[in-house]
Design a protein around this motif. Structure first.
Motif, PDB file in Angstrom:
ATOM      1  N   VAL A 107       2.005   4.127   2.493  1.00  0.00           N
ATOM      2  CA  VAL A 107       2.013   4.056   1.024  1.00  0.00           C
ATOM      3  C   VAL A 107       1.816   5.454   0.426  1.00  0.00           C
ATOM      4  CG1 VAL A 107       0.813   3.149  -0.999  1.00  0.00           C
ATOM      5  CG2 VAL A 107       1.211   1.673   0.971  1.00  0.00           C
ATOM      6  N   THR A 152       4.851   2.295   8.169  1.00  0.00           N
ATOM      7  CA  THR A 152       4.682   0.889   7.800  1.00  0.00           C
ATOM      8  C   THR A 152       5.090  -0.040   8.931  1.00  0.00           C
ATOM      9  OG1 THR A 152       5.040   1.407   5.471  1.00  0.00           O
ATOM     10  CG2 THR A 152       5.338  -0.888   6.134  1.00  0.00           C
ATOM     11  N   ALA A 165       0.139  -3.651   3.018  1.00  0.00           N
ATOM     12  CA  ALA A 165      -0.991  -2.926   3.605  1.00  0.00           C
ATOM     13  C   ALA A 165      -2.281  -3.737   3.499  1.00  0.00           C
ATOM     14  CB  ALA A 165      -1.153  -1.568   2.923  1.00  0.00           C
ATOM     15  N   VAL A 166      -2.521  -4.320   2.337  1.00  0.00           N
ATOM     16  CA  VAL A 166      -3.764  -5.066   2.121  1.00  0.00           C
ATOM     17  C   VAL A 166      -3.868  -6.280   3.045  1.00  0.00           C
ATOM     18  CG1 VAL A 166      -5.036  -6.451   0.430  1.00  0.00           C
ATOM     19  CG2 VAL A 166      -4.019  -4.273  -0.250  1.00  0.00           C
ATOM     20  N   VAL A 177      -1.662   2.182   4.994  1.00  0.00           N
ATOM     21  CA  VAL A 177      -2.106   3.001   3.865  1.00  0.00           C
ATOM     22  C   VAL A 177      -1.451   4.378   3.914  1.00  0.00           C
ATOM     23  CG1 VAL A 177      -4.095   4.161   2.836  1.00  0.00           C
ATOM     24  CG2 VAL A 177      -4.280   1.771   3.543  1.00  0.00           C
ATOM     25  N   CYS A 237      -4.854   1.184   8.494  1.00  0.00           N
ATOM     26  CA  CYS A 237      -4.859   2.624   8.228  1.00  0.00           C
ATOM     27  C   CYS A 237      -3.444   3.190   8.251  1.00  0.00           C
ATOM     28  CB  CYS A 237      -5.739   3.335   9.252  1.00  0.00           C
ATOM     29  SG  CYS A 237      -7.510   2.959   9.100  1.00  0.00           S
ATOM     30  N   GLY A 277       2.192  -1.634  -0.855  1.00  0.00           N
ATOM     31  CA  GLY A 277       0.753  -1.805  -1.018  1.00  0.00           C
ATOM     32  C   GLY A 277       0.288  -3.208  -0.680  1.00  0.00           C
TER      33      GLY A 277
END
Length: 380
Positions: free
Chosen positions: A163, A2, A68-69, A160, A157, A65
């Protein structure tokens, strides 16, 4: 994973904002404050949600999450400073939601006598990602010059992947859920008075108010030492390398000599860094001088970041621990955000040297106040 994702984006922001979009110190201070403070209220919400349901892993996953988005959003906002600010706020919202639940998972998984080392291991891995992120961004932009979109996709990427690691490889430790909303809140507030936790909150807030944001610190190192602007995105790597190397040894030292003592000593190192930046002695320029400042900066983080959580975590009952940790983190985040805005205003009107001198004096006073408020020198 992350942090590698996050730092791919944030490592280039100071150079992009100042030399690409032409923002001034005052605007940079506002963005730095937004970046630091956007997590504040969501830390409390994430902490209370984790305690309420007894599911710190589920809440942490939600926060990871969200962050990440947001990486894909950078493909859409282009050169808009406002859009960048909103995305930073969204990313920090995800960080705010996940931070306290993640730290609770660490306290539940490690013996109390080894919490300093446990948090040191986490911060070392965390910082390894923070070190790799700028290098990955540099490599991507070297391979496809000027194509920031590719860097954002790679960042997404990696986020993700982080996560998925949390979902499949972290044990879902459960803690008792509060029986009622009112009782849970009352129990949390009562816990802040136990074991000196309330004093820790006040002391940490005082120190946070006098802490200069990372963006400004790196900009100051680059400008005061007359380094090329092209080196600015790589300066965080120096701090991260020292942080990663020192986190575990200093975590073990904290378990032995006292976590609060090491926390204060870390701020003394930061004070030395501020004084050197403010003075900028004759001949004090170039990469060797930058290495000294980045070393002090990295040691400051290694001695304080996880050490504070290791110190205060055991003083809070397990059933409300996530909320209690979130209160401490929120106090730091809010005061650091205010400090970033204040520093930006000071630098805009008086220059970097004067601003660092003023903050060095303020940090010294805050250290004295923190030592007077909370002095468990024998406490671990």
């Amino acid at each position: 994973m992350t942090d590698a994702s996050a730092e791919m984006v944030t490592a280039v922001l100071p150079a992009y904002l100042m030399y690409g979009l032409g923002v001034g110190y005052l605007q940079l201070g506002a963005l730095d404050g937004l970046y630091t403070g956007a997590t504040a209220l969501f830390r409390l919400g994430g902490g209370y949600a984790a305690d309420r349901g007894g599911r710190p892993k589920a809440v942490a996953t939600c926060g990871y999450g969200i962050s990440a988005v947001t990486k894909l959003g950078f493909l859409l906002v282009g050169a808009s400073a406002g859009g960048v600010g909103l995305l930073l706020a969204a990313d920090r919202t995800g960080k705010g939601i996940r931070t306290a639940p993640r730290d609770t998972l660490i306290t539940l998984a490690a013996p109390e006598a080894q919490l300093g080392r446990a948090f040191g291991v986490h911060r070392a891995m965390d910082t390894a990602g923070a070190m790799l992120g700028p290098l990955l961004a540099f490599a991507v932009l070297l391979a496809v010059p000027g194509d920031f979109g590719t860097a954002f996709v790679v960042s997404f990427c990696l986020a993700v992947a982080g996560v998925l690691m949390l979902v499949f490889f972290v044990r879902p430790d459960r803690v008792p859920a509060a029986r009622s909303r009112v009782r849970g809140l009352r129990e949390c507030l009562a816990s802040l008075s136990a074991g000196g936790t309330r004093r820790v909150v006040v002391a940490a807030a005082l120190l946070g108010l006098t802490t200069v944001g990372d963006m400004f610190f790196f900009v100051a190192v680059q400008q005061r030492l007359e380094l090329s602007p092209r080196l600015l995105p790589l300066l965080p790597v120096g701090t991260a390398l020292v942080f990663m190397t020192a986190a575990v040894p200093l975590g073990r030292a904290a378990d032995r000599i006292g976590r609060w003592r090491l926390f204060l000593l870390g701020h003394v190192l930061l004070l030395c860094g501020y004084l050197l930046v403010a003075a900028a002695p004759a001949g004090w320029s170039g990469l060797p001088s930058a290495a000294v400042l980045l070393g002090l900066h990295g040691l400051f983080y290694a001695a304080t970041d996880g050490v504070l959580m290791a110190h205060v975590g055991p003083t809070i009952p397990a059933r409300v621990r996530t909320t209690g940790l979130a209160v401490v983190q929120t106090a730091q985040a809010l005061t650091r955000a205010g400090g970033a805005v204040a520093f930006g205003a000071a630098a805009a009107f008086a220059g970097l040297g004067t601003a660092f001198t003023a903050f060095a004096l303020a940090l010294l006073l805050a250290l004295l106040g923190a030592a007077a408020l909370h002095t468990p020198w024998s406490s671990r």
